[in-house]
Design a protein around this motif. Structure first.
Motif, short mmCIF file in Angstrom:
data_model
loop_
_atom_site.label_atom_id
_atom_site.label_comp_id
_atom_site.label_asym_id
_atom_site.label_seq_id
_atom_site.Cartn_x
_atom_site.Cartn_y
_atom_site.Cartn_z
N LYS A 131 1.01 -1.29 0.00
CA LYS A 131 -0.08 -0.07 -0.06
C LYS A 131 0.88 1.28 -0.05
O LYS A 131 1.75 1.34 0.38
N SER A 184 -6.52 7.96 6.29
CA SER A 184 -5.99 7.81 7.57
C SER A 184 -6.32 8.46 8.65
O SER A 184 -6.12 9.62 8.59
N ASP A 189 -0.63 4.89 11.40
CA ASP A 189 -1.62 4.17 10.72
C ASP A 189 -0.91 3.83 9.24
O ASP A 189 -0.67 2.86 8.93
N ARG A 192 2.26 1.78 9.91
CA ARG A 192 1.98 0.11 9.83
C ARG A 192 1.45 -0.46 8.66
O ARG A 192 1.66 -1.71 8.64
N ASN A 193 1.11 0.25 7.78
CA ASN A 193 0.15 -0.46 6.97
C ASN A 193 0.77 -0.26 5.20
O ASN A 193 0.65 -0.82 4.38
N CYS A 194 1.69 0.75 5.23
CA CYS A 194 2.31 1.06 3.90
C CYS A 194 3.82 0.73 3.94
O CYS A 194 4.67 1.10 4.88
#
Length: 319
Positions: A131, A184, A189, A192-194
């Motif tokens: 992502k 986001s 966040d 943690r996700n990208c």
């Protein structure tokens, strides 16, 4: 006779030019010492907050030189104006004649910055991008994502901005262009996700913190182009396997590398210029566990390359 080209003409020319290839070649020439780059001219304003950068130079083998003036006035959107503006001037290096005035209104500066982001991702981003994280919601946040399309198929995006309304508007606009953008709640966040993150703010304090970044992530920071700005906690650079800059000379006085340097967390020996990354495969991403950072403060070679390309196209194709 000096030729004057307006924004509409310039935008049409940009669509016809391979900017990635041209700017890559420029970065290589710059790192090989084949570009003359005088110190950046700069004016900073408090009321209203704004800044003007004057960059100029030439490639040794070229027959032109370029002077670029670009400004950013951050309260402008509140009165219905773009925060960015500017002009590029192309001169003959043989006679000093002003060949062209490119009335780009800051557009070419935004484009060349976005192209540099795509070039960095081409060589340093993970092969499997889970992502894309975008921090910021302005012009550069849009163009960075659009130019990433040229080097990755990933369409899943998380965006964060201080103004939630602007972040939602960004998501709506970019979703219409084929992306899958979610807003986001915070930058942790995104960390943690990208695993490909682009920061595009004018922040004076870090918006990305080391403890939130996972291994295997690449971060490109484009917002910090003065000595006062700072988007990344310096520990991120200290822990990175590879730190890249567009200009070693320039990063000694501005940008994320400068902040890490004054905090005693990094030295010049830990940093590689982008031109050397492009031409030397040993600096390309070696594995999916590497943490890499690119600090792009913007150098005149980008302006030279894009101004030359646009001028030559328009000179050959205009009536």
């Amino acid at each position: 006779m000096t030729k004057i080209f307006n924004l509409e003409e310039i935008k049409e020319a940009v669509k016809q030019i391979n900017l990635i290839s041209g700017i890559e070649n420029g970065f290589i020439a710059f790192s090989e010492g084949k570009v003359t780059v005088p110190p950046v001219g700069e004016m900073l304003f408090d009321e209203p907050p704004g800044e003007v950068h004057i960059k100029y130079g030439y490639v040794d083998e070229d027959d032109v030189y370029v002077i670029k003036i670009a400004s950013g006035f951050y309260d402008n959107p509140a009165i219905g104006l773009s925060s960015a503006n500017g002009v590029m001037l192309v001169f003959s290096k043989k006679t000093g004649e002003l060949l062209a005035i490119l009335l780009d209104e800051g557009y070419l500066t935004s484009v060349r910055t976005a192209v540099a982001g795509a070039i960095v991702a081409k060589y340093l981003a993970p092969k499997s991008i889970e992502k894309i994280g975008i921090i910021g919601t302005g012009i550069q946040a849009r163009q960075q994502l659009e130019y990433l399309e040229k080097v990755t198929d990933c369409k899943d995006v998380l965006v964060w901005g201080r103004n939630k309304k602007h972040a939602k508007e960004y998501a709506v606009e970019m979703n219409k262009k084929g992306f899958n953008v979610s807003v986001s709640s915070d930058t942790a966040d995104i960390g943690r996700n990208c695993n490909l993150i682009i920061t595009t703010t004018s922040a004076a304090e870090p918006v990305l913190i080391d403890k939130h970044i996972k291994r295997g992530t690449h971060i490109t920071a484009v917002g910090s182009d003065t000595s006062e700005k700072n988007e990344l906690e310096s520990l991120i650079l200290a822990k990175a396997d590879l730190v890249v800059t567009d200009s070693l000379e320039q990063c000694r006085s501005r940008g994320e590398i400068f902040q890490a340097w004054i905090n005693g967390l990094i030295s010049d020996s830990n940093v590689v210029e982008l031109g050397n990354v492009i031409k030397d495969k040993s600096f390309h991403r070696a594995n999916e566990n590497q943490l890499t950072v690119a600090d792009l403060t913007g150098v005149v070679i980008q302006d030279i390359q894009i101004a030359k390309a646009v001028y030559r196209y328009l000179n050959e194709n205009s009536k």
